[in-house]
Design a protein around this motif. Sequence first.
Motif, mmCIF file in Angstrom:
data_model
loop_
_atom_site.group_PDB
_atom_site.id
_atom_site.type_symbol
_atom_site.label_atom_id
_atom_site.label_comp_id
_atom_site.label_asym_id
_atom_site.label_seq_id
_atom_site.Cartn_x
_atom_site.Cartn_y
_atom_site.Cartn_z
ATOM 1 N N GLU A 65 44.909 48.511 64.749
ATOM 2 C CA GLU A 65 44.662 49.433 63.748
ATOM 3 C C GLU A 65 45.391 50.451 63.120
ATOM 4 N N ASP A 66 44.906 51.137 62.587
ATOM 5 C CA ASP A 66 46.602 52.165 62.154
ATOM 6 C C ASP A 66 46.305 53.639 63.134
ATOM 7 N N CYS A 67 45.405 53.518 63.780
ATOM 8 C CA CYS A 67 45.443 55.036 64.346
ATOM 9 C C CYS A 67 46.121 54.159 66.194
ATOM 10 N N PHE A 68 46.072 53.298 66.755
ATOM 11 C CA PHE A 68 47.022 52.697 67.159
ATOM 12 C C PHE A 68 49.124 52.685 67.155
ATOM 13 N N VAL A 69 48.510 52.286 65.967
ATOM 14 C CA VAL A 69 50.026 52.082 65.555
ATOM 15 C C VAL A 69 50.726 53.342 65.282
ATOM 16 N N LYS A 70 49.388 54.501 64.873
ATOM 17 C CA LYS A 70 50.330 55.779 65.170
ATOM 18 C C LYS A 70 50.132 56.338 66.703
ATOM 19 N N GLU A 71 49.942 55.542 67.798
ATOM 20 C CA GLU A 71 49.675 56.408 68.862
ATOM 21 C C GLU A 71 51.626 55.878 70.051
ATOM 22 N N ILE A 72 51.615 54.465 68.776
ATOM 23 C CA ILE A 72 52.693 53.903 69.363
ATOM 24 C C ILE A 72 53.842 54.922 68.781
ATOM 25 N N ILE A 73 54.258 54.934 67.776
ATOM 26 C CA ILE A 73 55.103 55.439 66.491
ATOM 27 C C ILE A 73 54.767 56.892 67.489
ATOM 28 N N GLU A 74 54.252 57.941 67.802
ATOM 29 C CA GLU A 74 53.834 59.099 67.709
ATOM 30 C C GLU A 74 55.002 58.903 69.495
ATOM 31 N N ALA A 75 54.707 58.632 70.877
ATOM 32 C CA ALA A 75 54.655 58.407 71.661
ATOM 33 C C ALA A 75 56.023 57.488 71.932
ATOM 34 N N ARG A 76 56.705 57.090 70.511
ATOM 35 C CA ARG A 76 58.075 57.065 71.354
ATOM 36 C C ARG A 76 59.133 58.352 70.372
ATOM 37 N N ALA A 77 58.477 58.465 69.684
ATOM 38 C CA ALA A 77 59.025 59.100 69.176
ATOM 39 C C ALA A 77 59.506 60.217 68.636
ATOM 40 N N PHE A 78 58.334 61.479 69.840
ATOM 41 C CA PHE A 78 58.227 63.053 69.724
ATOM 42 C C PHE A 78 57.832 62.282 71.549
ATOM 43 N N SER A 79 58.762 63.898 72.199
ATOM 44 C CA SER A 79 58.440 64.370 73.360
ATOM 45 C C SER A 79 57.448 64.853 73.519
ATOM 46 N N GLU A 102 52.330 58.513 57.266
ATOM 47 C CA GLU A 102 52.876 57.976 55.511
ATOM 48 C C GLU A 102 53.674 56.622 56.234
ATOM 49 N N ILE A 103 53.816 56.069 56.858
ATOM 50 C CA ILE A 103 54.762 54.803 57.829
ATOM 51 C C ILE A 103 53.830 53.988 58.172
ATOM 52 N N ILE A 104 52.799 54.693 58.909
ATOM 53 C CA ILE A 104 52.215 53.704 59.581
ATOM 54 C C ILE A 104 52.160 51.932 58.541
ATOM 55 N N SER A 105 51.461 52.123 57.262
ATOM 56 C CA SER A 105 51.411 51.473 56.126
ATOM 57 C C SER A 105 52.336 50.039 56.603
ATOM 58 N N ASN A 154 61.773 49.518 55.464
ATOM 59 C CA ASN A 154 60.638 48.190 54.595
ATOM 60 C C ASN A 154 59.400 48.241 54.676
ATOM 61 N N ILE A 155 58.666 47.092 54.050
ATOM 62 C CA ILE A 155 57.106 47.147 54.770
ATOM 63 C C ILE A 155 57.158 46.000 55.116
ATOM 64 N N CYS A 156 56.379 45.693 56.498
ATOM 65 C CA CYS A 156 56.044 45.030 57.393
ATOM 66 C C CYS A 156 55.321 44.234 56.875
ATOM 67 N N THR A 157 55.321 42.459 56.651
ATOM 68 C CA THR A 157 54.129 41.723 55.807
ATOM 69 C C THR A 157 53.970 40.430 56.802
ATOM 70 N N LEU A 158 53.310 39.803 56.214
ATOM 71 C CA LEU A 158 53.275 38.737 56.852
ATOM 72 C C LEU A 158 54.037 37.701 56.434
ATOM 73 N N GLU A 159 54.971 37.724 55.164
ATOM 74 C CA GLU A 159 55.058 36.415 54.181
ATOM 75 C C GLU A 159 57.085 37.095 55.341
ATOM 76 N N THR A 160 57.349 38.676 55.401
ATOM 77 C CA THR A 160 59.196 38.880 55.395
ATOM 78 C C THR A 160 58.922 38.414 56.605
ATOM 79 N N GLY A 161 57.672 39.199 58.005
ATOM 80 C CA GLY A 161 57.787 39.037 59.109
ATOM 81 C C GLY A 161 58.268 40.761 59.696
ATOM 82 N N ILE A 162 59.144 41.053 60.711
ATOM 83 C CA ILE A 162 58.860 42.755 61.082
ATOM 84 C C ILE A 162 60.708 42.555 61.131
#
Length: 402
Positions: A128-142, A157-160, A193-201
Amino acid sequence: MGGLGKTTLAQLIYNEPEIQKHFQLLLWVCVSDTFDVNSLAKSIVEASPNKNDDTDKPPLERLKKLVSGQRFLLVLDDVWNREVYKWERLKVCLQHGGMGSAMLTTTRDKQVAEIMGACRAYNLNILEDCFVKEIIEARAFSSEKEKPVELSKMVDEIISRCSGCPLAATALGSVLHTKTSIEECKAISSRSNICTLETGILPILKLSYNDLPSHMKQCFAFCAVFPKDYKIDVDKLIRLWIANGFIPEHKEDSLETIGKRIFIELASRSFFLDIKESKDFRGYYSMRYYPRTTCKIHDLMHDVTISVMEKECVAGTKESNQNEWLLDNTRHLFLSCRNIEGILNHSMEKRPHAIQTLLCNNVVWSSLHHLSKYSSMHALQICVRTEIFLLKPKYLHHLRYH
């Protein structure tokens, strides 16, 4: 989709103390793209601390002997094979295990689970977006610093773009961590770039690679020479970087010191994982243990190195496909198959190779020919009979094989 955490979940299960107490034998093997029954059986046997020494016997026979009467847990990570008859040959041996034995497999292919006859399949959902945000912020910010409001909005904006993939979120967060201004972060946000099932990550992972300084790109891309899921010796890796001239010189620091800094920086950006300290026994005469640091690369990050290096770096693990992987533009070569000297002698006679790195993970029992064609080599690791020789570049012109 790759990067959802299948291997991570399997590791949590495998390392759970209650699980480890239940099974008498724990085995973990990364399968990946190649599925050769004999090679896989050998890998399973070699993964056991109780491996038998019947190396002259067929691998399937050794596997049968290993598991017979033992309650085992076997994890086969990253499986792609759909050939039923290969599974049947393997299962015949595994059925000799003790009552309560289990096999856990990770795969991106639902049909693999069906072919294997899995009693139950668990499909990992996207985060879910809330967990994605948690991972990004934990990595990005002290954690000590307050996040600027504008940066918090940018994360929203970049979660999606991560499409619920934790590895993509980790990669983007690691890139943002290296940026010091709002403008730099905006540039990353616009390029991701957008990460999708078609393009992968891979597009997002490639973005994190492209954000590296040029010398770090060289160092990481070189890791394509190792097979997937290979346990890399960090000190040896740094020496290989030095031998190939990837590390820039500095008047105040040694190349080894700079190499360690590069490794630490790449690890902080999640290019390396499973970093472990251990004691390594070396030498039958000294009888001493030395500290050893090892690491691995996520298989999708390994795909990034392959996309960069293509056939310049090659890990040859099977004799049968040597004509496919040993091409004229191969520069860095890792061999872990039988008949290494035969493969090299045949190859050097037929092709004008300019090999710069040669790593042999098996014993070389006879002479290598065409020595003049190894003159451009920068680094060599070769095991001759029972001794391992690590030769420094300046000594390579004295190289002789006995």
